[in-house]
Scaffold this active site. Structure first.
Site, short mmCIF file in Angstrom:
data_model
loop_
_atom_site.label_atom_id
_atom_site.label_comp_id
_atom_site.label_asym_id
_atom_site.label_seq_id
_atom_site.Cartn_x
_atom_site.Cartn_y
_atom_site.Cartn_z
N TYR A 109 9.86 0.93 -3.15
CA TYR A 109 8.97 -0.19 -3.46
C TYR A 109 8.13 0.16 -4.68
O TYR A 109 7.67 1.30 -4.83
CB TYR A 109 8.03 -0.47 -2.28
CG TYR A 109 6.93 -1.46 -2.59
CD1 TYR A 109 7.12 -2.82 -2.36
CD2 TYR A 109 5.72 -1.04 -3.16
CE1 TYR A 109 6.12 -3.74 -2.67
CE2 TYR A 109 4.72 -1.96 -3.47
CZ TYR A 109 4.93 -3.29 -3.23
OH TYR A 109 3.95 -4.20 -3.55
N GLU A 197 5.84 -7.40 -8.13
CA GLU A 197 6.38 -6.65 -7.01
C GLU A 197 7.88 -6.48 -7.17
O GLU A 197 8.58 -7.45 -7.45
CB GLU A 197 6.12 -7.42 -5.70
CG GLU A 197 5.11 -6.75 -4.83
CD GLU A 197 5.04 -7.36 -3.44
OE1 GLU A 197 5.52 -8.49 -3.23
OE2 GLU A 197 4.51 -6.68 -2.57
#
Ligand code: GDP
Ligand code: MN
Length: 389
Positions: A109, A197
């Protein structure tokens, strides 16, 4: 403002962030064309909506060969995709991204947001990619590693290395991750993003570090500097009432409650929502009608508020500073001759010419509930909404 994954990946590609080859498709035929152009054995058919969690909701499918592309494209295009971010009503899929499938070794991530607690940007990474990062943050926050960036500064190479090492990368993976992180920051800064993101950020079997997903929000106040980004706006993904309000220059945000609010000034609008909640009610919206609360803006405001079927009562809360209260009161009366409102309206006007305004309202043919204080107004409007329910 938000953009689609395929648009974000285009920005990434141009800035040197590795992304899979892919093309957007607005129809099944275009999906098949995209497959031909990609010339790959395996592709991914991805629903393009402004919400995450598409994979779990059935909006991301791997296709082996053209028949499967056709099958998945048919299924996903037009489907009502429900994810944890769309809410139960879901979002209709009108665009696809067809891209070459990647050989995934690890799912990580990466994200950049503004950290309001210290007034800096924060670049975050985690080994726990592919899952909901909110869950990681809540349950195992130590698995999110952060580096901060001053607003006019840059992500430094040593910071990018620290992040890469925290992800337990080795050898060329570290080098590739550092390049990817620096390029992501370049995009974030160049376009005045407010959030970025990449979940998952993927390490491939050949040690590349690529962005397999892209979620980007932009600072609306800086959009005037980026015509190319403005052109990416997809109104179909936005709340229709907010789009309409925007066209009247009204600052409207739809909420889930039943007390409609019409207020001048953003701060007062926030305060009004707070006081409604304090008295046991739930605001149906935030609405700042701005400095000029005349008949036209008030009428537009009514129209927008009443388009929300949940609204059971309306509180008009105006502070007459530059704008005179009697003018606003006249605006409200005039607006009501253009628009029929059958639910209770509570009005609280304070400031310049408040007394004259109150007389105007009392003398008009409409049944306003005129409140003396803000607390009283909140009580009355919450009570009125409860009675209507
Ligand atoms: P989201 O669910 O809306 O966040 O959509 P993503 O773009 O993150 O895709 C969801 C999941 O699909 C990813 O976490 C991956 O596990 C999987 N996925 C997406 N693209 C590929 C791919 O190219 N190859 C493989 N094997 N899996 C993929
Ligand atoms: Mn994702």
């Amino acid at each position: 403002m938000k953009i689609h994954e395929y648009q974000g990946k285009e920005l990434f590609r141009n800035a040197g962030v590795p992304v899979p080859d892919g093309y957007p498709a607005f129809s099944v035929d275009e999906a098949l064309d995209a497959f031909q152009k990609l010339d790959a054995d395996r592709v991914v058919v991805k629903a393009q909506i402004h919400a995450g969690g598409r994979g779990k909701g059935g909006g991301v499918k791997i296709a082996n060969g053209i028949e499967e592309v056709e099958q998945h494209a048919n299924e996903i295009l037009g489907m009502n995709l429900v994810t944890h971010q769309t809410g139960p009503e879901g979002q209709k899929v009108q665009r696809l991204l067809i891209e070459t499938a990647s050989d995934i070794e690890r799912e990580l991530y990466a994200g950049i947001v503004l950290d309001r607690s210290c007034g800096k940007f924060v670049f975050m990474v985690s080994t726990e990619g592919g899952v909901e990062i909110e869950k990681v943050a809540a349950e195992t926050p130590e698995k999110i590693v952060k580096e901060w960036i001053t607003p006019n500064g840059d992500l430094k190479t040593h910071q990018a290395r620290t992040l890469a090492l925290a992800l337990e990368l080795t050898g060329t993976q570290v080098k590739n991750a550092v390049k990817t992180f620096l390029s992501l920051w370049k995009v974030f800064k160049l376009y005045d993003c407010s959030l970025m993101e990449i979940n998952p950020l993927v390490v491939t079997k050949s040690d590349e570090v690529i962005a397999l997903d892209s979620k980007i929000n932009f600072d609306d106040n800086a959009l005037f500097r980026h015509k190319d980004i403005q052109e990416m706006r997809d109104l179909a993904e936005e709340e229709p009432l907010e789009v309409e309000a925007d066209s009247y220059n009204l600052n409207y945000i739809k909420l889930d409650g039943d007390v409609g609010c019409m207020v001048n000034g953003a701060g007062l609008a926030m305060g009004t929502m707070d006081i409604i909640k304090l008295h046991g009610g739930e605001p149906a919206n935030f609405l700042d009608v701005g400095g000029i609360a005349n008949a036209e803006t008030v009428a537009h405001g009514f129209k927008i508020i009443l388009s929300d079927p949940n609204v059971k009562s309306i509180l008009i809360n105006i502070f007459g500073g530059i704008v005179r209260c009697d003018r606003v009161a006249q605006g409200v009366i005039d607006a009501l001759s253009q628009i029929e409102v059958i639910i209770p309206i509570v009005i609280r006007l304070e400031g310049t010419n408040a007394k004259a305004a109150s007389e105007l309202l009392q003398d008009s043919e409409h049944d306003f509930i005129v409140a003396g204080s803000l607390a009283h107004a909140a009580q009355l409007v919450v009570q009125a909404a409860k009675q209507e329910n």
